[in-house]
Write a protein that holds these residues in place. Structure first.
Motif, PDB file in Angstrom:
ATOM      1  N   GLU A 115      -2.720   7.048  -0.871  1.00 33.95           N
ATOM      2  CA  GLU A 115      -2.843   5.609  -1.080  1.00 33.95           C
ATOM      3  C   GLU A 115      -3.588   5.300  -2.371  1.00 33.95           C
ATOM      4  OE1 GLU A 115      -3.671   7.221   1.571  1.00 33.95           O
ATOM      5  OE2 GLU A 115      -2.419   6.510   3.238  1.00 33.95           O
ATOM      6  N   PHE A 116      -4.627   6.099  -2.639  1.00 34.10           N
ATOM      7  CA  PHE A 116      -5.416   5.889  -3.854  1.00 34.10           C
ATOM      8  C   PHE A 116      -4.555   6.064  -5.102  1.00 34.10           C
ATOM      9  CE2 PHE A 116      -7.887   7.830  -7.307  1.00 34.10           C
ATOM     10  CZ  PHE A 116      -8.810   6.827  -7.550  1.00 34.10           C
ATOM     11  N   GLY A 137      -4.467  -0.777   2.060  1.00 42.53           N
ATOM     12  CA  GLY A 137      -5.867  -1.073   2.334  1.00 42.53           C
ATOM     13  C   GLY A 137      -6.697  -1.416   1.118  1.00 42.53           C
ATOM     14  N   GLN A 138      -6.106  -1.404  -0.070  1.00 41.51           N
ATOM     15  CA  GLN A 138      -6.832  -1.748  -1.290  1.00 41.51           C
ATOM     16  C   GLN A 138      -6.165  -2.942  -1.954  1.00 41.51           C
ATOM     17  OE1 GLN A 138      -8.325   1.412  -3.828  1.00 41.51           O
ATOM     18  NE2 GLN A 138      -7.514   2.958  -2.426  1.00 41.51           N
ATOM     19  N   LEU A 139      -6.981  -3.790  -2.566  1.00 46.65           N
ATOM     20  CA  LEU A 139      -6.482  -5.015  -3.168  1.00 46.65           C
ATOM     21  C   LEU A 139      -6.023  -4.768  -4.605  1.00 46.65           C
ATOM     22  CD1 LEU A 139      -9.129  -7.590  -1.877  1.00 46.65           C
ATOM     23  CD2 LEU A 139      -6.847  -7.126  -0.972  1.00 46.65           C
ATOM     24  N   VAL A 140      -4.820  -5.219  -4.895  1.00 43.20           N
ATOM     25  CA  VAL A 140      -4.261  -5.140  -6.246  1.00 43.20           C
ATOM     26  C   VAL A 140      -4.000  -6.567  -6.720  1.00 43.20           C
ATOM     27  CG1 VAL A 140      -2.378  -4.300  -7.685  1.00 43.20           C
ATOM     28  CG2 VAL A 140      -3.176  -2.927  -5.750  1.00 43.20           C
ATOM     29  N   THR A 167      -1.992   0.014 -11.127  1.00 41.97           N
ATOM     30  CA  THR A 167      -2.909  -0.452 -12.169  1.00 41.97           C
ATOM     31  C   THR A 167      -2.513   0.110 -13.534  1.00 41.97           C
ATOM     32  OG1 THR A 167      -4.704  -0.550 -10.543  1.00 41.97           O
ATOM     33  CG2 THR A 167      -5.322  -0.573 -12.867  1.00 41.97           C
ATOM     34  N   VAL A 205      -2.192   3.052  -5.711  1.00 38.81           N
ATOM     35  CA  VAL A 205      -2.891   1.898  -6.282  1.00 38.81           C
ATOM     36  C   VAL A 205      -3.223   2.145  -7.749  1.00 38.81           C
ATOM     37  CG1 VAL A 205      -4.987   0.504  -6.152  1.00 38.81           C
ATOM     38  CG2 VAL A 205      -3.814   1.185  -4.054  1.00 38.81           C
ATOM     39  N   GLN A 206      -3.666   3.354  -8.055  1.00 40.30           N
ATOM     40  CA  GLN A 206      -3.969   3.679  -9.451  1.00 40.30           C
ATOM     41  C   GLN A 206      -2.714   3.640 -10.315  1.00 40.30           C
ATOM     42  OE1 GLN A 206      -7.073   4.206 -10.912  1.00 40.30           O
ATOM     43  NE2 GLN A 206      -7.678   3.365  -8.937  1.00 40.30           N
ATOM     44  N   ALA A 217      -4.815 -11.564  -4.756  1.00 39.77           N
ATOM     45  CA  ALA A 217      -4.576 -10.122  -4.731  1.00 39.77           C
ATOM     46  C   ALA A 217      -3.699  -9.785  -3.534  1.00 39.77           C
ATOM     47  CB  ALA A 217      -5.893  -9.355  -4.664  1.00 39.77           C
ATOM     48  N   GLU A 228      -2.754  -6.758  -0.743  1.00 40.55           N
ATOM     49  CA  GLU A 228      -3.296  -5.542  -0.147  1.00 40.55           C
ATOM     50  C   GLU A 228      -2.227  -4.452  -0.139  1.00 40.55           C
ATOM     51  OE1 GLU A 228      -5.334  -3.995   4.027  1.00 40.55           O
ATOM     52  OE2 GLU A 228      -5.309  -6.137   3.534  1.00 40.55           O
TER      53      GLU A 228
END
Length: 251
Positions: A2-3, A137-140, A10, A6-7, A132, A134
Motif C-alpha cells: 500500500e505504501f 488507508g492513506q490520504l492522497v 505522489t 501511494v508513493q 483528499a 483515501e
C-alpha cells in the motif's frame, strides 16, 4: 504494498510538472540547439507570477485564470529574452551559451528577491481540489490526481500540435535540419522565437501548477534544472514523448 502505491501516485503527480518543464527544454534545444540553463528561472518566475495573480483573484476562475495568465506572461518575457539576447549567440560555442543563460538565471533570481522578497511564499489551494482521497488507508490529495491526468493530456496536445499543424511540421523539420528549413524560405528568427516562447510557457505552467503543492522559493530554479537536464538527456534531446517517459522514471 500500500505504501508503494501511494508513493507511486505522489511520484506521478510530481512527474507531471517535471514533464512540462522538461518538454519545454527539449523542444527549445531540439530546434535552436541552445543549452538554456535559464529554463529553471522561467519555471520559478511562473510560480511567482501565478502566486501574485491567484492572490489577487479569488474563486475557480481567478485561480485557473491566474495560472494561465502567469504562464502566458512569462512566455512573453521568454520571447523577449530570445529576441534580445539569445538570438545573438545561436552560433556561439555551447559553453558561451551556457554562461549567458546562467547569467540570465542569476538576474531573474535577484529580480525575484527584489520584488517578492527572500521569504518562501505559500500559494492558495486549488478550488475544487482541496480535499483528499483515501488510498489503502492513506490520504492522497485530489490535486495530485489532477496533475496525473494533466501530464498525458499535455503530451497529447503537443503531439497534435506537432503533427497536425503547419507550424508543428516546420518545428519537426527544423529539429532534423535547420539549414534546409531556412533554404525553403522559412523565417528562422520567428520560428525560433515561437518555439522558445512555447518552451518557456510549458516551464512557467509547470511552476505555476506547483503553488498549491509546494512553497514558492527563489531557489526553486536551481533545484529543478538538474532534474530537468537529466530527464531531457534520458528521454532524448528534442523528444517530447521521451521526456514524458523519462519524467515518470526519474520521479
Amino acid at each position: 504494498m500500500e505504501f508503494f502505491v501511494v508513493q507511486a501516485l505522489t511520484g506521478l503527480a510530481s512527474a507531471a510538472s517535471l514533464f512540462l518543464v522538461a518538454s519545454g527544454l527539449s523542444i527549445i534545444f531540439g530546434v535552436t540547439r541552445i543549452v538554456n540553463f535559464a529554463h529553471g528561472a522561467f519555471y520559478m518566475l511562473g510560480a511567482y507570477a501565478a502566486f501574485t495573480f491567484t492572490e489577487r483573484w479569488t474563486g475557480a476562475f481567478g485561480f485557473w485564470g491566474g495560472i494561465l495568465l502567469a504562464s502566458l506572461a512569462v512566455a512573453v518575457v521568454g520571447a523577449l529574452v530570445e529576441m534580445i539576447l539569445l538570438r545573438r549567440i545561436y552560433r556561439a560555442p555551447e559553453l558561451f551559451q551556457l554562461l549567458a543563460t546562467f547569467g540570465v538565471t542569476l538576474m531573474v533570481e535577484d529580480l525575484v528577491v527584489l520584488i517578492w522578497g527572500p521569504e518562501d511564499l505559500i500559494g492558495p489551494r486549488a478550488p475544487g481540489f482541496k480535499g483528499a482521497v483515501e488510498v489503502f488507508g492513506q490520504l492522497v490529495p485530489t490535486y495530485d490526481f489532477l496533475l496525473i491526468l494533466l501530464g498525458p493530456a499535455v503530451l497529447g496536445l503537443l503531439w497534435l500540435l506537432f503533427h497536425t499543424t503547419r507550424w508543428g511540421i516546420l518545428v519537426r523539420a527544423a529539429t532534423q535540419d535547420r539549414d534546409m528549413v531556412a533554404a525553403l524560405g522559412v523565417n528562422q528568427k520567428w520560428l525560433f522565437t515561437s518555439v522558445f516562447a512555447l518552451g518557456v510557457f510549458l516551464a512557467a505552467l509547470g511552476g505555476a501548477l506547483q503553488i498549491p503543492r509546494n512553497a514558492v522559493s527563489h531557489t526553486m530554479d536551481l533545484s529543478i534544472i538538474v532534474e530537468v537536464f537529466v530527464v531531457v538527456v534520458i528521454g532524448g534531446l528534442g523528444s517530447v514523448t521521451g521526456a514524458f517517459v523519462a519524467a515518470v522514471l526519474v520521479s
